[in-house]
Design a protein around this motif. Structure first.
Motif, PDB file in Angstrom:
ATOM      1  N   UNK A  60      36.587  50.095  38.836  1.00 56.08           N
ATOM      2  CA  UNK A  60      36.650  49.351  40.102  1.00 56.08           C
ATOM      3  C   UNK A  60      37.696  49.961  41.024  1.00 56.08           C
ATOM      4  N   UNK A  61      37.297  50.241  42.251  1.00 55.31           N
ATOM      5  CA  UNK A  61      38.259  50.721  43.241  1.00 55.31           C
ATOM      6  C   UNK A  61      38.995  49.564  43.905  1.00 55.31           C
ATOM      7  N   UNK A  62      38.382  48.359  43.898  1.00 54.40           N
ATOM      8  CA  UNK A  62      38.987  47.169  44.485  1.00 54.40           C
ATOM      9  C   UNK A  62      38.703  45.989  43.557  1.00 54.40           C
ATOM     10  N   UNK A  63      39.717  45.161  43.338  1.00 54.22           N
ATOM     11  CA  UNK A  63      39.584  44.099  42.336  1.00 54.22           C
ATOM     12  C   UNK A  63      40.414  42.903  42.773  1.00 54.22           C
ATOM     13  N   UNK A  64      39.742  41.753  42.831  1.00 51.65           N
ATOM     14  CA  UNK A  64      40.411  40.490  43.138  1.00 51.65           C
ATOM     15  C   UNK A  64      40.241  39.570  41.931  1.00 51.65           C
ATOM     16  N   UNK A  65      41.311  39.414  41.156  1.00 49.88           N
ATOM     17  CA  UNK A  65      41.275  38.580  39.958  1.00 49.88           C
ATOM     18  C   UNK A  65      41.528  37.119  40.324  1.00 49.88           C
ATOM     19  N   UNK A  66      41.071  36.226  39.455  1.00 49.98           N
ATOM     20  CA  UNK A  66      41.293  34.797  39.708  1.00 49.98           C
ATOM     21  C   UNK A  66      42.788  34.488  39.807  1.00 49.98           C
ATOM     22  N   UNK A  67      43.603  35.239  39.082  1.00 53.49           N
ATOM     23  CA  UNK A  67      45.049  35.016  39.129  1.00 53.49           C
ATOM     24  C   UNK A  67      45.640  35.301  40.508  1.00 53.49           C
ATOM     25  N   UNK A  68      44.910  36.054  41.348  1.00 57.56           N
ATOM     26  CA  UNK A  68      45.408  36.409  42.674  1.00 57.56           C
ATOM     27  C   UNK A  68      45.078  35.414  43.761  1.00 57.56           C
ATOM     28  N   UNK A  69      44.377  34.326  43.417  1.00 60.72           N
ATOM     29  CA  UNK A  69      44.078  33.290  44.414  1.00 60.72           C
ATOM     30  C   UNK A  69      45.357  32.492  44.634  1.00 60.72           C
ATOM     31  N   UNK A  70      46.112  32.855  45.652  1.00 67.38           N
ATOM     32  CA  UNK A  70      47.444  32.290  45.840  1.00 67.38           C
ATOM     33  C   UNK A  70      47.461  31.090  46.773  1.00 67.38           C
ATOM     34  N   UNK A  71      46.435  30.942  47.620  1.00 64.83           N
ATOM     35  CA  UNK A  71      46.364  29.804  48.529  1.00 64.83           C
ATOM     36  C   UNK A  71      44.944  29.694  49.044  1.00 64.83           C
ATOM     37  N   UNK A  72      44.682  28.695  49.866  1.00 63.98           N
ATOM     38  CA  UNK A  72      43.357  28.515  50.450  1.00 63.98           C
ATOM     39  C   UNK A  72      43.077  29.498  51.573  1.00 63.98           C
ATOM     40  N   UNK A  73      44.041  30.332  51.910  1.00 59.68           N
ATOM     41  CA  UNK A  73      43.846  31.313  52.980  1.00 59.68           C
ATOM     42  C   UNK A  73      44.065  32.749  52.530  1.00 59.68           C
ATOM     43  N   UNK A  74      44.561  32.960  51.307  1.00 66.87           N
ATOM     44  CA  UNK A  74      44.868  34.318  50.856  1.00 66.87           C
ATOM     45  C   UNK A  74      44.465  34.522  49.406  1.00 66.87           C
ATOM     46  N   UNK A  75      43.754  35.621  49.161  1.00 64.19           N
ATOM     47  CA  UNK A  75      43.407  36.047  47.805  1.00 64.19           C
ATOM     48  C   UNK A  75      43.969  37.454  47.643  1.00 64.19           C
ATOM     49  N   UNK A  76      45.049  37.576  46.885  1.00 60.19           N
ATOM     50  CA  UNK A  76      45.771  38.829  46.778  1.00 60.19           C
ATOM     51  C   UNK A  76      45.034  39.815  45.875  1.00 60.19           C
ATOM     52  N   UNK A  77      44.905  41.041  46.335  1.00 56.96           N
ATOM     53  CA  UNK A  77      44.182  42.070  45.590  1.00 56.96           C
ATOM     54  C   UNK A  77      44.978  42.521  44.370  1.00 56.96           C
ATOM     55  N   UNK A  78      44.292  42.619  43.238  1.00 60.97           N
ATOM     56  CA  UNK A  78      44.856  43.233  42.045  1.00 60.97           C
ATOM     57  C   UNK A  78      44.857  44.750  42.182  1.00 60.97           C
ATOM     58  N   UNK A  79      43.830  45.266  42.859  1.00 66.79           N
ATOM     59  CA  UNK A  79      43.677  46.715  43.039  1.00 66.79           C
ATOM     60  C   UNK A  79      43.009  46.978  44.379  1.00 66.79           C
ATOM     61  N   UNK A  80      43.403  48.047  45.034  1.00 66.65           N
ATOM     62  CA  UNK A  80      42.743  48.476  46.258  1.00 66.65           C
ATOM     63  C   UNK A  80      43.529  48.238  47.521  1.00 66.65           C
TER      64      UNK A  80
END
Length: 292
Positions: A60-80
């Motif tokens: 994966x060149x870009x990855x958004x893990x469930x652990x990165x859901x930090x708020x209702x407005x931001x989902x922090x990327x694990x990778x990319x």
């Protein structure tokens, strides 16, 4: 007997389900009598012990893990390097311990938020896709209802230049290009079972749409369900694809193709049609993580 605390780790005995209501640290463990497996806590969730190497999802060149859901407005990327951020009108809601996803985090709609979307926006064509490259995506989701009639909803979007016209969505019910002049390569598909639909969607294709495939692993399945195939791109699309989108098209002016549901994890593969082996490696990791 009470759990043992050893070096800060909690050692539980045999339990029929994951321990709750107790603060655990990385390295805590218990034996699950329902699954007949020993589970280890890694600091964010419980995973079955295995002799295999830990999953790292290198393809994966870009990855958004469930652990990165930090708020209702931001989902922090694990990778990319590109976070999903919310835009448009309405609100999203975060569940920090979703029982439908093995108590992992999810982000979803609250009611019928007509124009709310999340966008990983680079502002530069080709960062994710340039309308000719290969690409693949894997999405862990729950879809509660279908909105788009004989086309797919906005489960996953290739977003065109900050506007809906020319943007391309992929969903377990098919695909859709906004504007009416670009066409679809799948149109409408029929996933097995009834709503709500929960599981893993995989879309993959080679350069210029070759060897396109849409498949679905539903919660509790024993095999992938092939929803559709294609061999070319929608008509008339061109470059300037600078973002990836969830929930809705950026700049949408009606509610007809919003995605109604929630997300738990997204993996994107730039310029790569993933192999069956890679798809199954991800499936195994996600089935274990979310207890599908």
């Amino acid at each position: 007997m009470s759990p043992l605390i050893v070096g800060g780790r909690t050692i539980f005995g045999a339990l029929s389900s994951q321990p709750t209501g107790i603060t655990t640290t990385a390295g805590s463990e218990y034996y699950d009598t329902t699954q007949n497996k020993e589970y280890l806590y890694n600091g964010t969730g419980w995973f079955a012990k295995t002799t295999e190497a830990p999953f790292n999802g290198d393809e994966a060149t870009h990855w958004w893990k469930s652990e990165g859901i930090t708020s209702a407005t931001t989902w922090t990327a694990e990778r990319g390097g590109y976070n999903f951020t919310a835009g448009g009108s309405g609100t999203l809601t975060v569940n920090t311990s979703d029982g439908s996803f093995n108590n992992q985090q999810t982000i979803g709609q609250s009611g019928v938020d007509q124009y709310r979307y999340m966008l990983a926006d680079s502002g530069s064509n080709g960062t994710f896709w340039n309308a000719s490259q290969a690409w693949s995506v894997i999405v862990v989701f729950e879809k509660t209802t279908h909105i788009g009639g004989t086309w797919g909803d906005s489960l996953f979007n290739q977003q065109w230049n900050g506007q809906p016209d020319g943007s391309w969505s992929i969903d377990i019910e098919g695909d859709h290009t906004w504007g009416g002049s670009y066409g679809e390569v799948v149109g409408n598909t029929t996933p097995p079972g009834s709503y709500p639909q929960r599981g893993i969607m995989c879309a993959r294709m080679g350069a210029s749409g070759a060897s396109g495939e849409l498949s679905y692993w539903s919660d509790g399945a024993t095999s992938w369900y092939q929803l559709a195939t294609w061999s070319s791109l929608p008509s008339g699309i061109s470059n300037s694809y600078d973002a990836l989108g969830l929930f809705n098209f950026e700049g949408a002016t009606h509610t007809g193709h919003r995605f109604n549901g929630k997300y738990a994890e997204v993996a994107y593969f730039k310029d790569l049609r993933i192999t069956d082996s890679t798809r199954n490696d991800w499936k195994n990791y996600l089935v274990e993580k979310f207890a599908f």
